[in-house]
Design an enzyme around this catalytic site. Structure first.
Site, PDB file in Angstrom:
ATOM      1  N   SER A   1       0.950  -1.180   0.061  1.00 27.36           N
ATOM      2  CA  SER A   1       0.118   0.207  -0.007  1.00 27.36           C
ATOM      3  C   SER A   1       0.803   1.098   0.034  1.00 27.36           C
ATOM      4  O   SER A   1       1.094   1.829  -1.143  1.00 27.36           O
ATOM      5  CB  SER A   1      -0.824  -0.130   1.153  1.00 27.36           C
ATOM      6  OG  SER A   1      -2.148   0.578   0.722  1.00 27.36           O
ATOM      7  N   ARG A   2       1.362   1.627   1.120  1.00 26.75           N
ATOM      8  CA  ARG A   2       2.203   2.660   1.201  1.00 26.75           C
ATOM      9  C   ARG A   2       3.296   2.650   2.498  1.00 26.75           C
ATOM     10  O   ARG A   2       2.855   2.105   3.434  1.00 26.75           O
ATOM     11  CB  ARG A   2       1.655   3.964   1.835  1.00 26.75           C
ATOM     12  CG  ARG A   2       0.716   4.673   0.422  1.00 26.75           C
ATOM     13  CD  ARG A   2       1.777   5.276  -0.780  1.00 26.75           C
ATOM     14  NE  ARG A   2       1.105   5.773  -1.772  1.00 26.75           N
ATOM     15  CZ  ARG A   2       0.855   5.039  -2.913  1.00 26.75           C
ATOM     16  NH1 ARG A   2       1.080   3.729  -3.049  1.00 26.75           N
ATOM     17  NH2 ARG A   2       0.131   5.825  -4.045  1.00 26.75           N
TER      18      ARG A   2
ATOM     19  N   ASP B   1       6.416  -3.884  -1.236  1.00 25.64           N
ATOM     20  CA  ASP B   1       6.394  -3.372  -2.392  1.00 25.64           C
ATOM     21  C   ASP B   1       6.572  -1.989  -2.327  1.00 25.64           C
ATOM     22  O   ASP B   1       6.816  -1.279  -3.273  1.00 25.64           O
ATOM     23  CB  ASP B   1       5.058  -3.557  -3.126  1.00 25.64           C
ATOM     24  CG  ASP B   1       5.408  -3.149  -4.542  1.00 25.64           C
ATOM     25  OD1 ASP B   1       6.343  -3.470  -5.272  1.00 25.64           O
ATOM     26  OD2 ASP B   1       4.710  -2.216  -5.018  1.00 25.64           O
TER      27      ASP B   1
ATOM     28  N   GLU C   1      11.174   5.500   0.017  1.00 22.76           N
ATOM     29  CA  GLU C   1      11.338   4.960  -1.051  1.00 22.76           C
ATOM     30  C   GLU C   1      11.701   6.129  -2.202  1.00 22.76           C
ATOM     31  O   GLU C   1      12.295   5.649  -3.221  1.00 22.76           O
ATOM     32  CB  GLU C   1      10.216   4.226  -1.512  1.00 22.76           C
ATOM     33  CG  GLU C   1       8.878   5.004  -2.007  1.00 22.76           C
ATOM     34  CD  GLU C   1       7.771   3.952  -2.257  1.00 22.76           C
ATOM     35  OE1 GLU C   1       7.546   2.951  -1.688  1.00 22.76           O
ATOM     36  OE2 GLU C   1       7.261   4.315  -3.154  1.00 22.76           O
TER      37      GLU C   1
ATOM     38  N   HIS D   1       8.119  -1.076  -5.817  1.00 24.63           N
ATOM     39  CA  HIS D   1       6.770  -0.411  -6.145  1.00 24.63           C
ATOM     40  C   HIS D   1       6.309  -0.575  -7.573  1.00 24.63           C
ATOM     41  O   HIS D   1       6.192   0.147  -8.369  1.00 24.63           O
ATOM     42  CB  HIS D   1       7.097   1.329  -5.933  1.00 24.63           C
ATOM     43  CG  HIS D   1       5.632   1.788  -5.645  1.00 24.63           C
ATOM     44  ND1 HIS D   1       5.574   2.856  -4.511  1.00 24.63           N
ATOM     45  CD2 HIS D   1       4.321   1.532  -6.192  1.00 24.63           C
ATOM     46  CE1 HIS D   1       4.335   3.302  -4.616  1.00 24.63           C
ATOM     47  NE2 HIS D   1       3.610   2.410  -5.432  1.00 24.63           N
TER      48      HIS D   1
ATOM     49  N   ALA E   1       3.750  -3.225  -7.569  1.00 26.55           N
ATOM     50  CA  ALA E   1       2.634  -4.016  -7.700  1.00 26.55           C
ATOM     51  C   ALA E   1       1.691  -3.484  -8.898  1.00 26.55           C
ATOM     52  O   ALA E   1       0.928  -4.422  -9.404  1.00 26.55           O
ATOM     53  CB  ALA E   1       1.896  -3.865  -6.494  1.00 26.55           C
ATOM     54  N   PHE E   2       1.689  -2.188  -9.327  1.00 25.99           N
ATOM     55  CA  PHE E   2       0.747  -1.829 -10.053  1.00 25.99           C
ATOM     56  C   PHE E   2       1.321  -1.964 -11.497  1.00 25.99           C
ATOM     57  O   PHE E   2       0.567  -1.745 -12.356  1.00 25.99           O
ATOM     58  CB  PHE E   2       0.671  -0.037 -10.313  1.00 25.99           C
ATOM     59  CG  PHE E   2       1.836   0.446 -10.680  1.00 25.99           C
ATOM     60  CD1 PHE E   2       3.066   0.587  -9.817  1.00 25.99           C
ATOM     61  CD2 PHE E   2       2.049   1.043 -11.831  1.00 25.99           C
ATOM     62  CE1 PHE E   2       4.112   1.115 -10.331  1.00 25.99           C
ATOM     63  CE2 PHE E   2       3.007   1.774 -12.604  1.00 25.99           C
ATOM     64  CZ  PHE E   2       3.970   1.831 -11.758  1.00 25.99           C
TER      65      PHE E   2
HETATM   66  P1  NAD Z   1      -9.682   2.225  -1.433  1.00 27.52           P
HETATM   67  O1  NAD Z   1     -10.140   3.783  -1.310  1.00 27.52           O
HETATM   68  O2  NAD Z   1     -10.808   1.545  -2.520  1.00 27.52           O
HETATM   69  O3  NAD Z   1      -9.716   1.461  -0.264  1.00 27.52           O
HETATM   70  C1  NAD Z   1      -9.174   1.848   0.968  1.00 27.52           C
HETATM   71  C2  NAD Z   1      -9.587   1.196   2.068  1.00 27.52           C
HETATM   72  O4  NAD Z   1      -9.249   1.552   3.279  1.00 27.52           O
HETATM   73  C3  NAD Z   1     -11.237   1.478   2.115  1.00 27.52           C
HETATM   74  O5  NAD Z   1     -12.007   0.377   2.576  1.00 27.52           O
HETATM   75  C4  NAD Z   1     -11.005   2.448   3.607  1.00 27.52           C
HETATM   76  O6  NAD Z   1     -12.399   2.289   4.461  1.00 27.52           O
HETATM   77  C5  NAD Z   1     -10.091   1.699   4.428  1.00 27.52           C
HETATM   78  N1  NAD Z   1      -9.633   2.755   5.247  1.00 27.52           N
HETATM   79  C6  NAD Z   1      -9.490   4.138   5.296  1.00 27.52           C
HETATM   80  N2  NAD Z   1      -8.845   4.615   6.479  1.00 27.52           N
HETATM   81  C7  NAD Z   1      -8.609   3.443   7.210  1.00 27.52           C
HETATM   82  C8  NAD Z   1      -8.060   3.209   8.712  1.00 27.52           C
HETATM   83  N3  NAD Z   1      -8.090   4.201   9.466  1.00 27.52           N
HETATM   84  N4  NAD Z   1      -7.970   1.924   9.054  1.00 27.52           N
HETATM   85  C9  NAD Z   1      -8.147   0.811   8.210  1.00 27.52           C
HETATM   86  N5  NAD Z   1      -9.077   0.987   7.141  1.00 27.52           N
HETATM   87  C10 NAD Z   1      -8.999   2.341   6.472  1.00 27.52           C
HETATM   88  O7  NAD Z   1      -8.481   2.152  -2.373  1.00 27.52           O
HETATM   89  P2  NAD Z   1      -7.694   1.029  -2.853  1.00 27.52           P
HETATM   90  O8  NAD Z   1      -7.783   1.361  -4.259  1.00 27.52           O
HETATM   91  O9  NAD Z   1      -8.034  -0.336  -2.444  1.00 27.52           O
HETATM   92  O10 NAD Z   1      -6.059   1.206  -2.615  1.00 27.52           O
HETATM   93  C11 NAD Z   1      -5.402   0.874  -1.367  1.00 27.52           C
HETATM   94  C12 NAD Z   1      -3.986   1.558  -1.241  1.00 27.52           C
HETATM   95  O11 NAD Z   1      -3.434   0.922  -2.193  1.00 27.52           O
HETATM   96  C13 NAD Z   1      -3.919   2.834  -1.740  1.00 27.52           C
HETATM   97  O12 NAD Z   1      -4.230   3.941  -1.000  1.00 27.52           O
HETATM   98  C14 NAD Z   1      -2.491   3.275  -2.332  1.00 27.52           C
HETATM   99  O13 NAD Z   1      -1.478   3.436  -1.094  1.00 27.52           O
HETATM  100  C15 NAD Z   1      -2.084   1.723  -2.439  1.00 27.52           C
HETATM  101  N6  NAD Z   1      -1.752   1.355  -4.063  1.00 27.52           N
HETATM  102  C16 NAD Z   1      -0.411   0.796  -4.105  1.00 27.52           C
HETATM  103  C17 NAD Z   1       0.005   0.535  -5.274  1.00 27.52           C
HETATM  104  C18 NAD Z   1       1.330  -0.120  -5.557  1.00 27.52           C
HETATM  105  O14 NAD Z   1       1.675  -0.135  -6.790  1.00 27.52           O
HETATM  106  N7  NAD Z   1       2.038  -0.814  -4.818  1.00 27.52           N
HETATM  107  C19 NAD Z   1      -1.027   0.690  -6.483  1.00 27.52           C
HETATM  108  C20 NAD Z   1      -2.175   1.431  -6.155  1.00 27.52           C
HETATM  109  C21 NAD Z   1      -2.650   1.746  -5.055  1.00 27.52           C
END
Ligand code: NAD
Length: 331
Positions: A233-234, A258, A263, A295, A297-298
Site C-alpha cells: 500500500s504505502r 512493495d 522509497e 513499487h 505492484a501496479f
Molecule cells: P480504496 O479507497 O478503494 O480502499 C481503501 C480502504 O481503506 C477503504 O475500505 C477504507 O475504508 C479503508 N481505510 C481508510 N482509513 C482506514 C483506517 N484508518 N483503518 C483501516 N482502513 C481504513 O483504495 P484502494 O484502491 O483499495 O487502494 C488502497 C491503497 O493501495 C492505496 O491507498 C494506495 O496507497 C495503494 N496502492 C498501491 C499501489 C502499488 O503499486 N503498490 C498501487 C495502487 C494503490
C-alpha cells in the site's frame, strides 16, 4: 493541451503515446522529476504530469503557479506527494487516476505471499548454484490458514477474493465494512484481534494521518508470532525500525514489501552502481525472510494502459470544461 510529462520512463512514453492517438494532446516527455531545478522546462505548458515519487511541496507549487501552469495530472491513485492545501492556495487543479487495476496490486501481494512462504526467491538462487537441498525451504498450506486484511476497499476486496479461492479464512479491519467482503464471509474485528488471529496480514488501506505507522512497536506485540506481513500500500503504514525489531525477535516471520517509507530516494531508478546511504533499507535487505520489490505492484500492461487513458482524459475534461471528475482537493 500542451503537457509536460515528468518522470517519463520508457513505459510511460509507450503507453501515453499509444493512448494519445485518441486525445491528440501535445506531449513532451522529460525522464527526470519535476523539481525547483527542472520546473523551468514546464514553462509554456498549461499542464504537467508527474508520478508518485515526485513530491510537490508548497515552494514548488508556488513556482509552478508563477509559470502559469494550471493543471497537475498525477499518474497515480495516491496523492500524498502533493501539498493539496498549497495547490488550492495557488489555484492549481490536481487530477489523479482513482482506479486503474486493483487486480495488479492484489495479485502482486499474493505473489509476495507465495514467494515468502515457499521461499521461491531463495530456491531460485539455490538451484542455479546446483544446490538441490530442501533444508530451510519448508512452507505451509495456504488452504485453511487465516488471512487478515487491513483496508477492504477496491484492492482489499480483490485480494480477499483471491485468498478465498485458496481456501483461507478471512478476517479484516477497516473503518467501513465492505458489503461485498461480508458476502464473501470476511469477519470484521478490531485491528489487534485481526493481528492476533492471522497467519498472514496484508495492508490495503491508504496512508492517512490515522494510518501512519499503523504497524508499530505496540501493534506488533499483537501480531501472531511468525506471521507473514505484506505491504503493497504505502511505506508509511509500517514503522520500519519497529518492523526490523519484529523480524529480529521472530515476531514477524516474513516481511514482503512493495513500498518503503523512504522509497523516494531509491525506487524507480537504477542505483546498482552507487553506494546506498540508507542503512535501515540495507539492514532490511539483509534478512533472508524479507522480500522487497520496488513499487511494482501496479506494473501490468492493463494498469499502464488504464493510467495513460485516464490521465489523458482528465486533461481533456479539464481543457474542455475547466472541471474533471477526478479532481482531488484538500477537504
Ligand atoms: P480504496 O479507497 O478503494 O480502499 C481503501 C480502504 O481503506 C477503504 O475500505 C477504507 O475504508 C479503508 N481505510 C481508510 N482509513 C482506514 C483506517 N484508518 N483503518 C483501516 N482502513 C481504513 O483504495 P484502494 O484502491 O483499495 O487502494 C488502497 C491503497 O493501495 C492505496 O491507498 C494506495 O496507497 C495503494 N496502492 C498501491 C499501489 C502499488 O503499486 N503498490 C498501487 C495502487 C494503490
Amino acid at each position: 493541451m500542451k503537457v509536460a510529462v515528468f518522470n517519463a520512463k520508457s513505459y510511460d512514453r509507450e503507453f501515453l503515446t499509444a493512448a494519445n492517438t485518441t486525445y491528440n494532446h501535445e506531449l513532451s516527455f522529460f525522464p527526470f522529476n519535476l523539481t525547483q531545478d527542472t520546473a523551468v522546462l514546464a514553462s509554456g505548458f498549461p499542464a504537467v504530469s508527474i508520478f508518485i515519487n515526485n513530491n510537490l511541496d508548497r515552494d514548488l507549487l508556488k513556482l509552478l503557479a508563477g509559470l502559469e501552469i494550471k493543471l497537475i495530472a498525477t499518474r497515480s491513485a495516491g496523492f500524498n506527494h502533493i501539498d493539496l492545501g498549497a495547490a488550492k492556495e495557488f489555484n492549481l487543479t490536481v487530477v489523479r487516476v482513482p482506479a486503474y487495476s486493483p487486480y495488479a496490486v492484489a495479485e502482486h501481494a499474493v505473489g509476495l505471499i507465495l514467494s515468502l512462504n515457499r521461499k521461491i526467491h531463495r530456491a531460485y538462487n539455490r538451484v542455479r548454484d546446483d544446490n538441490f537441498s530442501l533444508e530451510g525451504l519448508l512452507g505451509f498450506d495456504l488452504h485453511g490458514s487465516v488471512v487478515g486484511i487491513i483496508g477492504t476497499g477496491t484492492i482489499g476486496l480483490c485480494f480477499a477474493r483471491i485468498m478465498n479461492g485458496f481456501g483461507c479464512k478471512l478476517l479484516a479491519y477497516d473503518v467501513h465494512q465492505n458489503p461485498a467482503c461480508l458476502e464473501l464471509g470476511v469477519e470484521y474485528l478490531p485491528l489487534n484481534e485481526v493481528l492476533t488471529n492471522s497467519d498472514i496480514v496484508s495492508l490495503h488501506c491508504p496512508l492517512l494521518p490515522e494510518t501512519f505507522h499503523i504497524i508499530n512497536a505496540e501493534t506488533l506485540q499483537h501480531l501472531k508470532p511468525g506471521a507473514i506481513l505484506i505491504n503493497t500500500s504505502r511505506g508509511g503504514l509500517i514503522d520500519t525500525k519497529a518492523a526490523i525489531e519484529g523480524i529480529k525477535s521472530g515476531r514477524i516471520g516474513y516481511l514482503g514489501i512493495d513500498v518503503y517509507e523512504q522509497e523516494e530516494n531509491l525506487f524507480f531508478e537504477d542505483l546498482s552502481n552507487t553506494i546506498i546511504q540508507d542503512d535501515v533499507f540495507q539492514l532490511l535487505q539483509s534478512f533472508p525472510n524479507v522480500l522487497i520489490t520496488a513499487h511494482q505492484a501496479f506494473f501490468t500492461r492493463n494498469a499502464l494502459s488504464n493510467i495513460a487513458d485516464t490521465t489523458l482524459n482528465n486533461i481533456r475534461e479539464f481543457e474542455e470544461t475547466g472541471k474533471c471528475k477526478n479532481i482531488v482537493e484538500k477537504k
